[in-house]
Motif scaffolding. Structure first.
Motif, PDB file in Angstrom:
ATOM      1  N   TYR A 288      61.706  80.566  56.398  1.00 30.26           N
ATOM      2  CA  TYR A 288      61.579  81.671  57.350  1.00 30.26           C
ATOM      3  C   TYR A 288      61.225  82.995  56.677  1.00 30.26           C
ATOM      4  CZ  TYR A 288      64.255  78.466  60.372  1.00 30.26           C
ATOM      5  OH  TYR A 288      64.687  77.374  61.095  1.00 30.26           O
ATOM      6  N   ASN A 289      61.781  83.252  55.488  1.00 30.54           N
ATOM      7  CA  ASN A 289      61.743  84.603  54.917  1.00 30.54           C
ATOM      8  C   ASN A 289      60.570  84.878  54.000  1.00 30.54           C
ATOM      9  OD1 ASN A 289      62.409  83.203  52.601  1.00 30.54           O
ATOM     10  ND2 ASN A 289      64.201  84.430  52.093  1.00 30.54           N
ATOM     11  N   GLY A 290      59.587  83.973  53.923  1.00 29.67           N
ATOM     12  CA  GLY A 290      58.414  84.187  53.100  1.00 29.67           C
ATOM     13  C   GLY A 290      58.441  83.486  51.762  1.00 29.67           C
ATOM     14  N   THR A 291      59.581  82.912  51.375  1.00 29.45           N
ATOM     15  CA  THR A 291      59.645  82.199  50.099  1.00 29.45           C
ATOM     16  C   THR A 291      58.771  80.953  50.136  1.00 29.45           C
ATOM     17  OG1 THR A 291      61.908  82.980  49.768  1.00 29.45           O
ATOM     18  CG2 THR A 291      61.172  81.142  48.408  1.00 29.45           C
ATOM     19  N   LYS A 292      58.944  80.151  51.182  1.00 32.90           N
ATOM     20  CA  LYS A 292      58.051  79.003  51.398  1.00 32.90           C
ATOM     21  C   LYS A 292      57.093  79.296  52.543  1.00 32.90           C
ATOM     22  CE  LYS A 292      61.125  75.242  49.838  1.00 32.90           C
ATOM     23  NZ  LYS A 292      62.441  75.890  49.747  1.00 32.90           N
ATOM     24  N   ASP A 419      50.089  84.076  59.765  1.00 34.82           N
ATOM     25  CA  ASP A 419      51.008  84.502  58.702  1.00 34.82           C
ATOM     26  C   ASP A 419      51.115  83.478  57.581  1.00 34.82           C
ATOM     27  OD1 ASP A 419      51.553  86.891  59.964  1.00 34.82           O
ATOM     28  OD2 ASP A 419      53.440  86.221  60.847  1.00 34.82           O
ATOM     29  N   ASN A 420      50.717  82.252  57.866  1.00 37.48           N
ATOM     30  CA  ASN A 420      50.772  81.163  56.881  1.00 37.48           C
ATOM     31  C   ASN A 420      49.396  80.504  56.789  1.00 37.48           C
ATOM     32  OD1 ASN A 420      53.932  80.881  56.400  1.00 37.48           O
ATOM     33  ND2 ASN A 420      53.627  81.111  58.607  1.00 37.48           N
ATOM     34  N   SER A 423      48.693  77.517  54.445  1.00 32.48           N
ATOM     35  CA  SER A 423      49.691  76.440  54.352  1.00 32.48           C
ATOM     36  C   SER A 423      49.413  75.329  55.363  1.00 32.48           C
ATOM     37  CB  SER A 423      51.093  76.993  54.591  1.00 32.48           C
ATOM     38  OG  SER A 423      52.042  75.942  54.613  1.00 32.48           O
ATOM     39  N   TYR A 424      49.264  74.092  54.857  1.00 28.76           N
ATOM     40  CA  TYR A 424      49.087  72.962  55.761  1.00 28.76           C
ATOM     41  C   TYR A 424      50.388  72.594  56.477  1.00 28.76           C
ATOM     42  CZ  TYR A 424      50.972  70.159  51.829  1.00 28.76           C
ATOM     43  OH  TYR A 424      51.750  69.649  50.815  1.00 28.76           O
ATOM     44  N   LEU A 425      51.507  73.159  56.029  1.00 29.89           N
ATOM     45  CA  LEU A 425      52.768  72.900  56.726  1.00 29.89           C
ATOM     46  C   LEU A 425      52.790  73.579  58.086  1.00 29.89           C
ATOM     47  CD1 LEU A 425      55.339  73.359  53.815  1.00 29.89           C
ATOM     48  CD2 LEU A 425      54.330  71.237  54.661  1.00 29.89           C
ATOM     49  N   VAL A 426      51.924  74.575  58.270  1.00 31.80           N
ATOM     50  CA  VAL A 426      51.810  75.289  59.540  1.00 31.80           C
ATOM     51  C   VAL A 426      50.450  75.030  60.186  1.00 31.80           C
ATOM     52  CG1 VAL A 426      51.814  77.565  60.654  1.00 31.80           C
ATOM     53  CG2 VAL A 426      53.418  77.079  58.781  1.00 31.80           C
TER      54      VAL A 426
END
Length: 527
Positions: A288-292, A419-420, A423-426
């Motif tokens: 959530y906080n930008g680390t991942k 915002d991501n 990232s393929y996670l999003v």
């Protein structure tokens, strides 16, 4: 097994009739003489909500959703994983207690077509409960497990055979919900879907989908899963709304929303011990906080004082973890304290909120996995994004299920993707392999089920290895394993629970022996 069939059914009846007036000198108001499926069902469903919460909250300490706060002791096996046969006695017995309710309904409705829908619901919930039991214990008493006094030392059935029969039970339930004619309405006895059999059919189909995806991962059951996928009644569809139990929760001791009671406050307004002693892990917070990942929509809806002063920690850190927030729990994002606490959205929505036992977000993400792997025909990208959107909807919605004015879920999804952006996670379309697609699906399910379904998230990790961790790492952003773990595994985690000590005392000839919490895998686990 305990001889509790008659006692528990009558106790269910008593709890539902305790407000009635009893007249006559020879009438004992504490001794009910009969029960009916219509009276037992709402109590059974309410008990299932409490049972589900216990599976959920026990797993949250293993899968990285919660860790110990500073200033509290006595963590024992929670931080070492040195489980004993007494660790989950209550979970084992409570599951069979609740299953007895559904077995009673099945037995009393089997020959009565007018009560077919009650029979169908009992089949669904029997599958729901037994699947959770198998997922953490493996082989369990099944074919002889609910016979009460007729068999107090039941044999243990193979976990794969139990799963297969549970799928059969779900198939029968779906057939009942779609084809029964002239059956009585579930009416007010249905405290989940308000009497909608079409929603029960979708719920049953979604539970079946969850189970088949696990079975497809095992060489013992993959052929069975393939056959069942081919025959799946997709016309019925899958869940598109959250399944929530609400028997009429009220702000009274023992009658509140169970998650609020455990993690916020009791009816008198006293902050719960669980709410004070548990905080989020740095690992889950990093999504959530930008680390991942950066999640400026769900972050503030999940955590109090998000990305500013939310206390986070690492499981097993008994010295440096910060204390919980004063007068609040880290998962409450509303206003006020004690009995004046008011929530409008988030996870702890209020004392009278419905309690979710399966989210629509999970339903969509299960579909995404099935489509991606070719088990069912469908658009995995669309299902994936529907799952993320449904997660936004659950958190944004108020206690009545309504969205705040001006909130656009499409806009929230677009912002999250932007915002991501890399990232393929999003951004699912960036995933370049089936492995990356699966990681994205399971990671988003992990986020959606945060503080909602720890049991299933732990199962997903054991089945797929996602969300990713770095084995053996002491970095709290890279692994959720306890730094005091006694596990010899590379990931430093347990893989199951141990059988209850009551089984070794009452059913010693049948309970499996030689079970180890670090090496005795459930059949669908990858390693």
């Amino acid at each position: 097994m305990k001889n509790i069939l008659r006692i528990f059914i009558l106790a269910s009846f008593i709890s539902l009739t305790s407000c009635e007036s009893f007249l006559g000198d020879n009438v004992n108001p504490n001794s009910a003489t009969s029960a009916t499926p219509e009276l037992v069902l709402p109590n059974a469903l309410t008990s299932s909500a409490n049972l589900f919460m216990n599976f959920h909250t026990s797993a949250m300490w293993i899968n990285g959703y919660t860790v110990n706060a500073g200033g509290y002791g006595g963590w024992g096996a929670t931080v070492t994983y040195n489980m004993t046969t007494t660790s989950y006695n209550g979970l084992w017995s409570a599951t069979y207690d609740d299953l007895i309710n559904y077995e009673y309904i099945l037995n009393t409705t089997a020959e009565d077509p007018s009560l077919a829908y009650f029979n169908g619901v009992a089949r669904v919930m029997k599958a729901f409960n037994y699947a959770m039991l198998v997922d953490v214990f493996g082989d369990v008493p099944y074919s002889e497990g609910l016979k009460g006094a007729a068999n107090v030392t039941p044999t243990y059935d193979s976990q794969t055979e139990v799963y297969k029969d549970l799928v059969s039970q779900l198939n029968s339930a779906i057939d009942i919900f779609t084809n029964a004619k002239g059956a009585n309405s579930l009416g007010s006895a249905d405290v989940v879907f308000g009497g909608s059999v079409s929603k029960w059919a979708k719920f049953a189909n979604t539970i079946k989908l969850r189970m088949l995806l696990k079975m497809a991962a095992s060489s013992e059951t993959s052929a069975f899963a393939t056959t069942e996928f081919a025959a799946m009644n997709t016309t019925v569809g899958f869940m598109t709304e959250d399944a929530k139990v609400n028997p009429g929760y009220i702000a009274t001791a023992g009658k509140q929303n169970p998650l609020w009671e455990r993690y916020h406050s009791n009816a008198a307004g006293t902050l719960s011990g669980s709410g004070r002693s548990a905080i989020p892990s740095k690992y889950v917070y990093s999504f959530y906080n930008g680390t991942k990942l950066t999640d400026n929509a769900r972050g503030p809806l999940t955590y109090r004082s998000f990305n500013n002063s939310t206390p986070t920690g690492q499981l097993g850190n008994l010295v440096d973890n910060p204390a919980a927030l004063a007068s609040q729990t880290a998962w409450f994002v509303g206003t006020g304290t004690g009995t004046n606490a008011v929530a409008t959205n988030g996870l702890l929505k209020g004392r009278t909120a419905g309690f979710p036992i399966m989210l629509a977000a999970e339903s969509y993400l299960l579909q995404a996995e099935a489509y991606m792997k070719g088990f069912l025909a469908g658009d995995d990208l669309k299902a994936f994004e529907n799952g993320v959107t449904a997660s936004f909807r659950y958190l944004y919605s108020d206690i009545a299920g309504a969205l705040p004015a001006g909130v656009s879920l499409a806009t929230q999804l677009a912002t999250y993707k932007a915002d991501n952006a890399t990232s393929y996670l999003v951004n699912y379309n960036l995933a370049s392999s089936q492995a990356e697609k699966l990681e994205a699906i399971i990671t988003q399910k992990y986020i959606a089920n945060n503080f909602v379904n720890g049991h299933e998230s732990w199962a997903d990790f054991r089945r797929t290895g996602y969300p990713k961790i770095v084995n053996g790492s002491a970095n709290p952003n890279l692994s959720f394993a306890s730094i005091l773990s006694s596990s010899p595994r590379a990931d430093k985690l347990p893989v199951r629970y141990l059988y209850a000590s009551s089984e070794f005392q009452l059913n010693p000839e049948n309970v499996p022996t030689g079970i180890d919490q670090f090496s005795s895998l459930v059949f669908w686990q990858a390693q």
